[in-house]
Design an enzyme around this catalytic site. Structure first.
Site, short mmCIF file in Angstrom:
data_model
loop_
_atom_site.label_atom_id
_atom_site.label_comp_id
_atom_site.label_asym_id
_atom_site.label_seq_id
_atom_site.Cartn_x
_atom_site.Cartn_y
_atom_site.Cartn_z
N ARG A 40 0.82 -1.22 0.00
CA ARG A 40 0.00 0.00 0.00
C ARG A 40 0.86 1.26 0.00
O ARG A 40 0.45 2.29 -0.54
CB ARG A 40 -0.95 -0.01 1.20
N LYS A 201 -21.23 -16.04 0.78
CA LYS A 201 -22.64 -15.92 1.13
C LYS A 201 -23.45 -15.05 0.18
O LYS A 201 -22.98 -14.02 -0.28
CB LYS A 201 -22.75 -15.30 2.52
N GLY A 354 -11.83 -8.21 -1.74
CA GLY A 354 -10.53 -8.52 -1.15
C GLY A 354 -10.08 -9.94 -1.41
O GLY A 354 -8.93 -10.18 -1.83
N GLY A 377 -13.74 -3.39 0.43
CA GLY A 377 -15.05 -2.86 0.81
C GLY A 377 -15.53 -1.77 -0.13
O GLY A 377 -16.70 -1.74 -0.52
P1 ADP Z 1 -14.56 -11.12 -1.76
O1 ADP Z 1 -13.70 -10.77 -0.57
O2 ADP Z 1 -13.76 -11.24 -3.03
O3 ADP Z 1 -15.75 -10.21 -1.90
P2 ADP Z 1 -16.02 -13.14 -0.27
O4 ADP Z 1 -15.48 -12.55 1.00
O5 ADP Z 1 -17.44 -12.94 -0.56
O6 ADP Z 1 -15.14 -12.61 -1.53
O7 ADP Z 1 -15.78 -14.70 -0.30
C1 ADP Z 1 -14.52 -15.29 -0.20
C2 ADP Z 1 -14.59 -16.57 0.57
O8 ADP Z 1 -15.59 -17.43 0.07
C3 ADP Z 1 -13.29 -17.34 0.47
O9 ADP Z 1 -12.67 -17.36 1.74
C4 ADP Z 1 -13.72 -18.73 0.03
O10 ADP Z 1 -13.07 -19.78 0.72
C5 ADP Z 1 -15.19 -18.74 0.36
N1 ADP Z 1 -15.92 -19.74 -0.44
C6 ADP Z 1 -16.00 -19.83 -1.76
N2 ADP Z 1 -16.71 -20.92 -2.14
C7 ADP Z 1 -17.09 -21.53 -1.00
C8 ADP Z 1 -17.84 -22.71 -0.72
N3 ADP Z 1 -18.33 -23.46 -1.69
N4 ADP Z 1 -18.02 -23.04 0.58
C9 ADP Z 1 -17.51 -22.28 1.57
N5 ADP Z 1 -16.82 -21.15 1.36
C10 ADP Z 1 -16.59 -20.78 0.09
MG MG Z 2 -14.02 -11.12 1.52
#
Ligand code: ADP
Ligand code: MG
Length: 397
Positions: A40, A201, A354, A377
């Site tokens: 950063r 989720k 992230g 975020g």
């Molecule tokens: P971002 O930070 O890119 O917005 P998220 O925080 O929404 O992404 O999701 C990332 C997490 O989702 C990762 O830690 C990954 O392990 C988890 N993940 C992806 N697929 C699954 C799954 N089928 N079951 C449980 N966790 C999952």
């Molecule tokens: Mg995330």
């Protein structure tokens, strides 16, 4: 939201004192406090160098961590000043407070071509409250406000937004680049626009799904959220991540996509495991046919083909959320295949979120993407179509 904002190239910075909001919220070793990644700080160098080379006096500021009750020596920006000084090859004067006597005296004495760093802005209780008195006191140190802290623009804090009420405010190069790519993808995408949504989720991505359904030509669903969609269609998901409260919502989104003529792709097969563990036993089954005691941890090979075909002739791809539990190599294949497919398209490829950025970096495809957002975020809120206070407060072009 107008995202066409003035930058440091659009104003005269020579001889000006510039309050520069950076994102120096660096990761630190819990024991020693040592900076574990200076990415950063490195990312801020182009804007800092431009300002210094053009005769500005730079008063940099940032938050670090989440100090609860005022100054906390563990969260001092002093180590950042030291690292920044090494990277710049010039002294970075450090103020031991934010708007106190030390900051005021050092800012007043600062000359063109010199740089100083204020102490952690969150040591001031007014920072997160966006207290106008703190914003005014920060503004009083300078003649111009430059924001380059994209990672903090979704927060209306004194140093990220409030201060712009008292000074002309423009963006640095980091924010300019984020707005160019994220803004371009959302507001004037080269079509077809394909959004790939995954992650853990549905509930954390409602805003993103809903907003992108208004904009995209195709939406691809993967990751943990796919199982709530699958269950909503009557599928069996075993022990997969399932958000029972969001079944209706998922059905609604499927209907909304159909009504809008947006292609919504859901997994046709899944890699399911007998435990949430890197060494778990696994098998490939059809979507909606996950046996009891098993949980889906990645998209299956047929789904990989379907999704890779869907991005092949895209004009723009926005990707938010990994396709599986990429942290476990056995379940990173879907995410890797999608990253590889993106590296082969001629589409503008944008990664927001992230964990998505971490996945693309970990898998070695980072330099083949058009843009990887630096603000987890903030990029999510951008994709949700929300107004970002730290961007809205900057002068329009
Ligand atoms: P971002 O930070 O890119 O917005 P998220 O925080 O929404 O992404 O999701 C990332 C997490 O989702 C990762 O830690 C990954 O392990 C988890 N993940 C992806 N697929 C699954 C799954 N089928 N079951 C449980 N966790 C999952
Ligand atoms: Mg995330």
């Amino acid at each position: 939201m107008n995202y066409n904002k003035k930058t440091i190239r659009d104003v005269d910075v020579t001889g000006k004192k510039v309050l520069l909001r950076c994102d120096f919220n660096v990761p630190q070793d819990k024991e020693t406090g040592a900076i574990t990644s200076d990415k950063r700080i490195v990312a801020a160098l182009p804007t800092i160098r431009y300002l210094l080379e053009n005769g500005a006096a730079v008063i940099a500021c940032s938050h670090l961590g989440k100090p609860k009750n005022g100054p906390d020596p563990k969260l001092s920006l002093a180590p950042v000043a030291e690292r920044l000084s090494e990277l710049l090859g010039q002294t970075v004067i450090f103020a031991h407070d934010v708007i106190g006597e030390d900051a005021k005296a050092k800012a007043a004495a600062l000359q063109s071509g010199e740089i100083m760093l204020l102490e952690n802005t969150r040591f001031e209780p007014g920072e997160t409250k966006n207290d106008p008195a703190l914003a005014k006191a920060l503004a009083d140190l300078a003649d111009l406000y430059v924001s380059d802290a994209f990672g903090a623009v979704h927060r209306a804090h004194a140093s990220t937004a409030g201060v712009a009420a008292y000074l002309p405010a423009v963006s640095g190069f980091l924010i300019q680049k984020e707005l160019e790519f994220l803004g371009g993808a959302i507001f004037s995408p080269k079509r077809p626009l394909v959004a790939i949504l995954g992650g853990s989720k549905v509930s954390s991505k409602i805003g993103v799904i809903n907003n992108l359904l208004e904009i995209a030509d195709t939406i691809i669903i993967g990751g943990g959220m796919a199982y709530t969609f699958s269950a909503a269609l009557g599928g069996k998901v075993g022990d997969s991540l399932l958000e029972a409260d969001w079944l209706d919502y998922s059905r609604e989104m499927i209907e909304k996509a159909a009504a809008k003529g947006v292609k919504l792709l859901l997994p046709v097969d899944t890699v399911c495991a007998d435990a949430f563990a890197p060494g778990a036993n696994f098998q490939v089954v059809k979507a909606g046919e996950i046996p009891d005691g098993w949980q889906g941890l990645d998209i299956g090979p047929e789904t990989v083909k379907l999704y890779c075909d869907a991005v092949a002739d895209a004009g723009t791809v926005i990707w938010n959320g990994p396709m599986g539990v990429f942290e476990f190599p056995a379940f990173a294949k879907g995410t890797e295949a999608v990253a590889k497919a993106l590296s082969h398209t001629s589409a503008i490829t944008i990664i927001g979120g992230g964990d998505s950025a971490a996945a693309v970096e970990q898998l070695g495809y980072a330099d083949q993407m058009t843009h990887i957002s630096t603000g987890g975020g903030a990029s999510l809120e951008f994709l949700e179509g929300k107004e970002l206070p730290g961007v809205a407060c900057l002068l329009d072009k």
